[in-house]
Write an enzyme that holds these catalytic residues in place. Sequence first.
Site, short mmCIF file in Angstrom:
data_model
loop_
_atom_site.label_atom_id
_atom_site.label_comp_id
_atom_site.label_asym_id
_atom_site.label_seq_id
_atom_site.Cartn_x
_atom_site.Cartn_y
_atom_site.Cartn_z
N PRO A 94 -42.27 -0.64 24.08
CA PRO A 94 -43.19 -0.65 22.93
C PRO A 94 -44.65 -0.62 23.36
O PRO A 94 -45.53 -0.40 22.52
CB PRO A 94 -42.84 -1.94 22.18
CG PRO A 94 -41.89 -2.69 23.03
CD PRO A 94 -41.39 -1.81 24.12
N GLU A 121 -36.71 -9.46 28.27
CA GLU A 121 -38.11 -9.69 27.89
C GLU A 121 -39.04 -8.65 28.49
O GLU A 121 -40.17 -8.51 28.08
CB GLU A 121 -38.55 -11.09 28.33
CG GLU A 121 -37.80 -12.19 27.64
CD GLU A 121 -37.83 -12.08 26.12
OE1 GLU A 121 -38.94 -11.98 25.57
OE2 GLU A 121 -36.75 -12.08 25.50
N ARG A 159 -34.19 19.93 22.15
CA ARG A 159 -34.15 21.02 21.16
C ARG A 159 -35.31 21.99 21.30
O ARG A 159 -35.32 23.05 20.69
CB ARG A 159 -34.01 20.48 19.73
CG ARG A 159 -35.13 19.60 19.27
CD ARG A 159 -34.75 18.88 17.99
NE ARG A 159 -34.59 19.78 16.86
CZ ARG A 159 -35.62 20.40 16.26
NH1 ARG A 159 -36.84 20.22 16.69
NH2 ARG A 159 -35.40 21.19 15.23
N ASP A 174 -40.65 23.76 11.79
CA ASP A 174 -40.32 22.34 11.79
C ASP A 174 -41.51 21.50 11.37
O ASP A 174 -42.65 21.82 11.71
CB ASP A 174 -39.96 21.89 13.23
CG ASP A 174 -38.50 22.10 13.54
OD1 ASP A 174 -37.73 22.41 12.62
OD2 ASP A 174 -38.15 21.94 14.72
N1 ADE Z 1 -38.05 -0.63 23.75
C1 ADE Z 1 -38.12 -1.58 22.81
N2 ADE Z 1 -38.84 -1.16 21.75
C2 ADE Z 1 -39.24 0.11 22.03
C3 ADE Z 1 -40.00 1.09 21.34
N3 ADE Z 1 -40.52 0.85 20.14
N4 ADE Z 1 -40.21 2.27 21.94
C4 ADE Z 1 -39.71 2.52 23.17
N5 ADE Z 1 -38.99 1.64 23.86
C5 ADE Z 1 -38.74 0.45 23.31
#
Ligand code: ADE
Length: 248
Positions: A94, A121, A159, A174
């Site tokens: 994230p 974590e 793709r 697309d």
């Molecule tokens: N791992 C956990 N959450 C994630 C996300 N939002 N994007 C990529 N990998 C992740």
Amino acid sequence: MQIDILTLFPQMFDSPFSFGIFKRAIEHKLVSVNIHNIRDYTHDKHRTVDDYACGGGAGMVLKPEPIFEAVESIKSGISLKQEVDVLPVILLTPQGRPFSQQVALELSKHGHLIFICGRYEGVDERVRKYLVTDEISIGDYVLSGGELAAMVVVDAVARLLPGVLGSEASLVDDSHVSGLLEYPQYTRPAVYREWTVPQVLLSGNHARIAKWRREQAILRTLERRPELLDKTDLCLEERQLVDRLKQS
Ligand code: ADE
């Protein structure tokens, strides 16, 4: 394209690449996907992949050694040094840069990609600093691991590879490819219940149809994702259309 995915849960990848376009792409050898269990690169009896966070705190952290060894093992199978030098090693997290159609296009130009799926974590910072070349997030929310994110990225990239989609033309229209959302699509019957297909689509006039679709794509983008239009390549007439629609 060769794709290598490092994960603690290889079974998660059993089905997503076994259907439709992706299955055909693998059969036609346009793409090959290798799933690697990070645990296979441990050396202790318990096949330990994680450990407590240095400095304390809740949660476990993925150890660096098996991840380094897995990536190095994949790289050792590549004979050309130039290929190793440009090989993206991508951590799904994230904290990564936001994934988009643009990023998918950029990744699709490579002949080989390695993905590392994080879990628990987090991942030891030395993996990020000394092994990984790119970090990608698929959105501002937290998944329980990088596996689903890797599937999303791999699907969007695959793709775009030449020959993977039946008709290359379908890529151009697309959503997001042109910076616009896609125009509304209809199929037969021309009247379903009392709902009719727009007359223009049945007119056979290709120029009018193309114009209508372009306008609908602009309208839809303006209604749903107006911020996209700031970066979209529009001609003067289309800019004026946007201004008029904004005022109405
Ligand atoms: N791992 C956990 N959450 C994630 C996300 N939002 N994007 C990529 N990998 C992740």
